[in-house]
Structure formats: structure tokens, C-alpha cells
Design an enzyme around this catalytic site. Sequence first.
Site, PDB file in Angstrom:
ATOM      1  N   GLU A  54     -13.968  -2.024  -2.158  1.00 58.08           N
ATOM      2  CA  GLU A  54     -14.095  -2.412  -0.518  1.00 58.08           C
ATOM      3  C   GLU A  54     -15.243  -1.903   0.062  1.00 58.08           C
ATOM      4  O   GLU A  54     -15.911  -0.854  -0.756  1.00 58.08           O
ATOM      5  CB  GLU A  54     -13.263  -1.748  -0.103  1.00 58.08           C
ATOM      6  CG  GLU A  54     -13.461  -2.112   1.447  1.00 58.08           C
ATOM      7  CD  GLU A  54     -11.891  -1.360   2.840  1.00 58.08           C
ATOM      8  OE1 GLU A  54     -12.355  -1.659   3.954  1.00 58.08           O
ATOM      9  OE2 GLU A  54     -10.496  -0.912   1.983  1.00 58.08           O
TER      10      GLU A  54
ATOM     11  N   ASP B 148       1.081  -1.470   0.275  1.00 58.60           N
ATOM     12  CA  ASP B 148      -0.100  -0.187  -0.182  1.00 58.60           C
ATOM     13  C   ASP B 148       1.103   0.810  -0.416  1.00 58.60           C
ATOM     14  O   ASP B 148       1.968   1.582   0.511  1.00 58.60           O
ATOM     15  CB  ASP B 148      -1.317  -0.182   1.538  1.00 58.60           C
ATOM     16  CG  ASP B 148      -2.551  -0.767   1.066  1.00 58.60           C
ATOM     17  OD1 ASP B 148      -2.534  -0.377   0.019  1.00 58.60           O
ATOM     18  OD2 ASP B 148      -2.486  -1.320   1.872  1.00 58.60           O
TER      19      ASP B 148
END
Length: 289
Positions: free
Chosen positions: A205, A106
Site C-alpha cells: 500500500e 483484518d
Amino acid sequence: MSTTFQLDTSTSRANPTPQPMRRLTVPALRGRKADGVTGEPVVMLTAYTARQAQLLDAHCDLLLVGDSLGQVIYGLPSTVPVTLRMMADHAAAVVRGSYHAVVAVDMPFGSYEASPQQAFESAAFLLKESGAAAVKLEGGEAMAETVAFLVGRGIPVIGHVGLTPQAVNVLGGYGARGRSEAEAEKIVGDARALCDAGAFAIVVEGVVEPIAVAVTEAVSCLTIGIGASARCDGQVLVTEDMLGMFERVPRFVKRYADTAGVISEAAAQYAREVRDRSFPGVDQTYQPK
């Protein structure tokens, strides 16, 4: 006088003997989706340490060094305070502990949003410092130019739409996204923009299931669901959530074990044995010959 030490691989924690296997590649994963169909779903879990990577690697196609380490490892209130240095160090550990899965890392909040050039410098730092194969960044259409800039310079990118934790202060919380028609259209549009820009996968998500299905059908790249739908091209969970390390987890998490309970009971037994002096015993001490 000199002494030579030989590493005993049967007892070394830091240097396990890997299985002879070629690591998966980004093109191999991307190639699983053809004509809108993915025959073998992509298995993805988070990993933050070398030992965790060793245990997960054989079972996963992708290991994500997520900025969720801010909460899971460091006890931070959100992912916002996570730094590039933190991500690089944990990603390097995961790369050392794996030999099979593609390792993605990330990009933390504040390391890529200002400009494509900033994003490239941050991504290059992460990959050079860790040996990871790809980066992940949050944001939809607004980040498409940045994704194209990175991909055009040899950096594989995973996008992230729907519930984007780094934007929690704007979103106002961690609730499911895509409940309104306008928001649903934006999520699908964001995914299309990221895919067209060259992202090889997109994390979807915390969106209502029909929107996750719509995103998966709308893009040619892989979709990785988390709180989305089994019809996505793959799934990801935070490993500690999946293992039952925390009492409170999002609704979309399935606990596959009660690891917290196992650890707590083991620590309690250890404490009892230390206090009643039954540990260490003969098997754990060195006796005269």
C-alpha cells in the site's frame, strides 16, 4: 390453531438464492503465481455487509473485511479503535452474503502485536466467529515470526507492507512510502520476510511504483496493490471509495461511479414527494377490494 409460513425467496432480503458454485480457496489463489508470473490478476475489494458482499462476490476473487470499516462504517478518525468483535460481526455478514470469493478479515490494532500466541488466539476467534478463510495483519519483518506461527497452525495469512494505517501515529501521516533508499530497501526486505514466513499474499500500500514492482519481483507469493502499481499480482480498493461514496479519497483511488450523488438525489426526490403528499400513491398502498 397453527400457521405455517413459507419463505418467499423472490422477496426475502436476508436469504438470497446463491448460484451453484464452489468457493475459491487460498491454495487456488496462491497457485495463480508461478515462476514469478501471475497470468490472471487477483481482484479484491473490501466488504462490510451481507448485501455488499452479494453484489461484489461474483466479480471478486477476494473480499477483504477491512478494518477501514472503522472510518467507512463507524465514522472513526482512524482504524486504531476498531475491535475484534466489530471485525468478527462484519466478517460473518460478508461470509453469509458470499459464495464465490475467499473472505479475509483484518486483525485490528492491538489484537496480534504482543506475541504469536496472542495473534493465534485473536485469529482463531475471528475465523471461528465468522467463517472467514484467512486473516490479514500489518507489519513487515517484525511480524514474520507471528505469520509463521499462524500458518503453521492452519491459519492462512495476508501480510501488509508500505503504508500501514494502524501505524499512522508512528508514520506521521498517510503519505507515500519508499521515497528514500533506506525505506525502499526495508519495504522489499519486509515483503521477503513475510513471504518466507508463509504469507500467501501481501498487500503493498501507498508505495512509489518502482518499489511495488521490486516487491512483486522479489517474492513468490501474491502482491495486492493499493496505491502501488498495475504490475502487482492483483489490486484492492475500499469499495466505498471506488463507488464515489466520499468527497475526499486518496490519490490512488479511481471513482467508477457517483453513488453518493445517486443516493442524495433519490433521498431528495423522496423528501419532495413526502412533503407534497404524492408518496405513497395507489401502487404503494393497500386498497379495499
